[in-house]
Design a protein around this motif. Sequence first.
Motif, PDB file in Angstrom:
ATOM      1  N   TYR A 191       0.818  -1.214   0.000  1.00  0.00           N
ATOM      2  CA  TYR A 191       0.000   0.000   0.000  1.00  0.00           C
ATOM      3  C   TYR A 191       0.861   1.277   0.000  1.00  0.00           C
ATOM      4  CZ  TYR A 191      -4.129  -2.809   0.210  1.00  0.00           C
ATOM      5  OH  TYR A 191      -5.117  -3.699  -0.120  1.00  0.00           O
ATOM      6  N   THR A 192       2.041   1.211   0.589  1.00  0.00           N
ATOM      7  CA  THR A 192       2.939   2.361   0.572  1.00  0.00           C
ATOM      8  C   THR A 192       3.475   2.613  -0.834  1.00  0.00           C
ATOM      9  OG1 THR A 192       3.583   1.980   2.866  1.00  0.00           O
ATOM     10  CG2 THR A 192       5.067   3.310   1.541  1.00  0.00           C
ATOM     11  N   LYS A 193       3.947   1.557  -1.475  1.00  0.00           N
ATOM     12  CA  LYS A 193       4.560   1.722  -2.795  1.00  0.00           C
ATOM     13  C   LYS A 193       3.527   1.946  -3.896  1.00  0.00           C
ATOM     14  CE  LYS A 193       8.975   0.557  -1.708  1.00  0.00           C
ATOM     15  NZ  LYS A 193       9.610  -0.692  -1.468  1.00  0.00           N
ATOM     16  N   LEU A 194       2.392   1.250  -3.848  1.00  0.00           N
ATOM     17  CA  LEU A 194       1.413   1.362  -4.930  1.00  0.00           C
ATOM     18  C   LEU A 194       0.588   2.635  -4.841  1.00  0.00           C
ATOM     19  CD1 LEU A 194       0.456  -0.163  -7.453  1.00  0.00           C
ATOM     20  CD2 LEU A 194      -1.355  -1.154  -6.061  1.00  0.00           C
ATOM     21  N   LEU A 213     -14.464  -4.969  -0.452  1.00  0.00           N
ATOM     22  CA  LEU A 213     -13.791  -4.503  -1.658  1.00  0.00           C
ATOM     23  C   LEU A 213     -13.272  -3.101  -1.387  1.00  0.00           C
ATOM     24  CD1 LEU A 213     -13.122  -4.565  -4.728  1.00  0.00           C
ATOM     25  CD2 LEU A 213     -15.428  -3.660  -5.096  1.00  0.00           C
ATOM     26  N   LEU A 214     -11.969  -2.897  -1.537  1.00  0.00           N
ATOM     27  CA  LEU A 214     -11.393  -1.570  -1.419  1.00  0.00           C
ATOM     28  C   LEU A 214     -11.350  -0.967  -2.813  1.00  0.00           C
ATOM     29  CD1 LEU A 214      -8.355  -2.315   0.915  1.00  0.00           C
ATOM     30  CD2 LEU A 214     -10.564  -1.350   1.549  1.00  0.00           C
ATOM     31  N   SER A 215     -11.744   0.278  -2.944  1.00  0.00           N
ATOM     32  CA  SER A 215     -11.729   0.949  -4.234  1.00  0.00           C
ATOM     33  C   SER A 215     -10.909   2.221  -4.119  1.00  0.00           C
ATOM     34  CB  SER A 215     -13.157   1.259  -4.688  1.00  0.00           C
ATOM     35  OG  SER A 215     -13.155   1.747  -6.005  1.00  0.00           O
ATOM     36  N   PHE A 216      -9.917   2.366  -4.996  1.00  0.00           N
ATOM     37  CA  PHE A 216      -9.033   3.523  -4.996  1.00  0.00           C
ATOM     38  C   PHE A 216      -9.233   4.289  -6.289  1.00  0.00           C
ATOM     39  CE2 PHE A 216      -7.058   0.650  -2.032  1.00  0.00           C
ATOM     40  CZ  PHE A 216      -6.478   1.462  -1.086  1.00  0.00           C
ATOM     41  N   ASP A 217      -9.591   5.563  -6.182  1.00  0.00           N
ATOM     42  CA  ASP A 217      -9.688   6.434  -7.341  1.00  0.00           C
ATOM     43  C   ASP A 217      -8.293   7.001  -7.571  1.00  0.00           C
ATOM     44  OD1 ASP A 217     -10.934   7.835  -9.437  1.00  0.00           O
ATOM     45  OD2 ASP A 217     -11.163   9.606  -8.169  1.00  0.00           O
ATOM     46  N   VAL A 218      -7.681   6.643  -8.695  1.00  0.00           N
ATOM     47  CA  VAL A 218      -6.288   6.996  -8.971  1.00  0.00           C
ATOM     48  C   VAL A 218      -6.206   7.815 -10.254  1.00  0.00           C
ATOM     49  CG1 VAL A 218      -5.453   4.944  -7.776  1.00  0.00           C
ATOM     50  CG2 VAL A 218      -5.856   4.848 -10.234  1.00  0.00           C
ATOM     51  N   SER A 219      -5.079   8.446 -10.485  1.00  0.00           N
ATOM     52  CA  SER A 219      -4.944   9.282 -11.680  1.00  0.00           C
ATOM     53  C   SER A 219      -4.700   8.454 -12.942  1.00  0.00           C
ATOM     54  CB  SER A 219      -3.831  10.318 -11.496  1.00  0.00           C
ATOM     55  OG  SER A 219      -2.603   9.663 -11.271  1.00  0.00           O
ATOM     56  N   ASP A 220      -4.040   7.290 -12.827  1.00  0.00           N
ATOM     57  CA  ASP A 220      -3.702   6.496 -14.006  1.00  0.00           C
ATOM     58  C   ASP A 220      -3.733   5.009 -13.666  1.00  0.00           C
ATOM     59  OD1 ASP A 220      -2.605   5.293 -16.263  1.00  0.00           O
ATOM     60  OD2 ASP A 220      -1.016   6.783 -16.487  1.00  0.00           O
ATOM     61  N   VAL A 221      -4.854   4.359 -13.980  1.00  0.00           N
ATOM     62  CA  VAL A 221      -5.033   2.932 -13.693  1.00  0.00           C
ATOM     63  C   VAL A 221      -3.927   2.105 -14.347  1.00  0.00           C
ATOM     64  CG1 VAL A 221      -6.520   0.938 -14.166  1.00  0.00           C
ATOM     65  CG2 VAL A 221      -7.528   3.071 -13.325  1.00  0.00           C
ATOM     66  N   ALA A 250      -0.867   2.808 -15.313  1.00  0.00           N
ATOM     67  CA  ALA A 250       0.467   2.970 -14.727  1.00  0.00           C
ATOM     68  C   ALA A 250       0.596   2.150 -13.442  1.00  0.00           C
ATOM     69  CB  ALA A 250       0.760   4.442 -14.461  1.00  0.00           C
ATOM     70  N   LEU A 251      -0.456   2.123 -12.626  1.00  0.00           N
ATOM     71  CA  LEU A 251      -0.394   1.345 -11.382  1.00  0.00           C
ATOM     72  C   LEU A 251      -0.429  -0.152 -11.655  1.00  0.00           C
ATOM     73  CD1 LEU A 251      -2.558   3.276  -8.787  1.00  0.00           C
ATOM     74  CD2 LEU A 251      -0.085   3.165  -8.994  1.00  0.00           C
ATOM     75  N   LEU A 252      -1.156  -0.584 -12.681  1.00  0.00           N
ATOM     76  CA  LEU A 252      -1.220  -2.016 -12.988  1.00  0.00           C
ATOM     77  C   LEU A 252       0.163  -2.594 -13.236  1.00  0.00           C
ATOM     78  CD1 LEU A 252      -4.305  -2.677 -15.281  1.00  0.00           C
ATOM     79  CD2 LEU A 252      -3.933  -3.378 -12.925  1.00  0.00           C
ATOM     80  N   ASP A 253       1.034  -1.811 -13.846  1.00  0.00           N
ATOM     81  CA  ASP A 253       2.386  -2.278 -14.127  1.00  0.00           C
ATOM     82  C   ASP A 253       3.179  -2.566 -12.860  1.00  0.00           C
ATOM     83  OD1 ASP A 253       1.887  -2.049 -16.850  1.00  0.00           O
ATOM     84  OD2 ASP A 253       2.792  -0.062 -17.007  1.00  0.00           O
ATOM     85  N   GLN A 254       2.771  -2.033 -11.718  1.00  0.00           N
ATOM     86  CA  GLN A 254       3.500  -2.197 -10.457  1.00  0.00           C
ATOM     87  C   GLN A 254       2.932  -3.287  -9.555  1.00  0.00           C
ATOM     88  OE1 GLN A 254       4.167   1.587  -8.410  1.00  0.00           O
ATOM     89  NE2 GLN A 254       3.429   2.612 -10.259  1.00  0.00           N
ATOM     90  N   VAL A 255       1.691  -3.690  -9.777  1.00  0.00           N
ATOM     91  CA  VAL A 255       0.975  -4.564  -8.841  1.00  0.00           C
ATOM     92  C   VAL A 255       1.711  -5.870  -8.580  1.00  0.00           C
ATOM     93  CG1 VAL A 255      -1.134  -5.917  -8.516  1.00  0.00           C
ATOM     94  CG2 VAL A 255      -1.280  -3.551  -9.309  1.00  0.00           C
ATOM     95  N   GLU A 256       2.076  -6.601  -9.613  1.00  0.00           N
ATOM     96  CA  GLU A 256       2.690  -7.917  -9.417  1.00  0.00           C
ATOM     97  C   GLU A 256       4.091  -7.818  -8.829  1.00  0.00           C
ATOM     98  OE1 GLU A 256       2.057 -10.400 -12.846  1.00  0.00           O
ATOM     99  OE2 GLU A 256      -0.114 -10.311 -12.544  1.00  0.00           O
TER     100      GLU A 256
END
Length: 117
Positions: free
Chosen positions: A19-22, A66-74, A76-82
């Motif tokens: 959660y800190t990094k993502l 279900l946690l839902s996060f409104d982010v600026s760029d979905v 870009a974050l997907l590339d970091q998840v795994e």
Amino acid sequence: MTIQPIIITSDLDRLLNFYTKLFGAVEKYRIPDGEPAFFIGLQIDDTELGLVIDRDVEVGTAGRVLLSFDVSDVDALLDQVEALGGRVQGPPNDMSWGQRVAHIFDPDGNAVNLTSS
């Protein structure tokens, strides 16, 4: 009144890192102060998220939250998840109401939505 979502985990450090990094979460406090912590309070923009340890909790299956996060760029974050120990459920979708949405799981298997308008 304030409602704070709290995630129960068997590995506090793993979820703290995720959660800190993502999402850029900042640790506000921990209880007890110092190590080992039982609870960590995080600040993500104007929202608080709590992490609490229970070494006996079973991880890997999504619960009923279900946690839902409104982010600026979905995307870009997907590339970091795994790389951070999470799992991407599938590619993002452009919804008819104008949001871009992706479904992921955090390292404990908790369901998380990433959304952007």
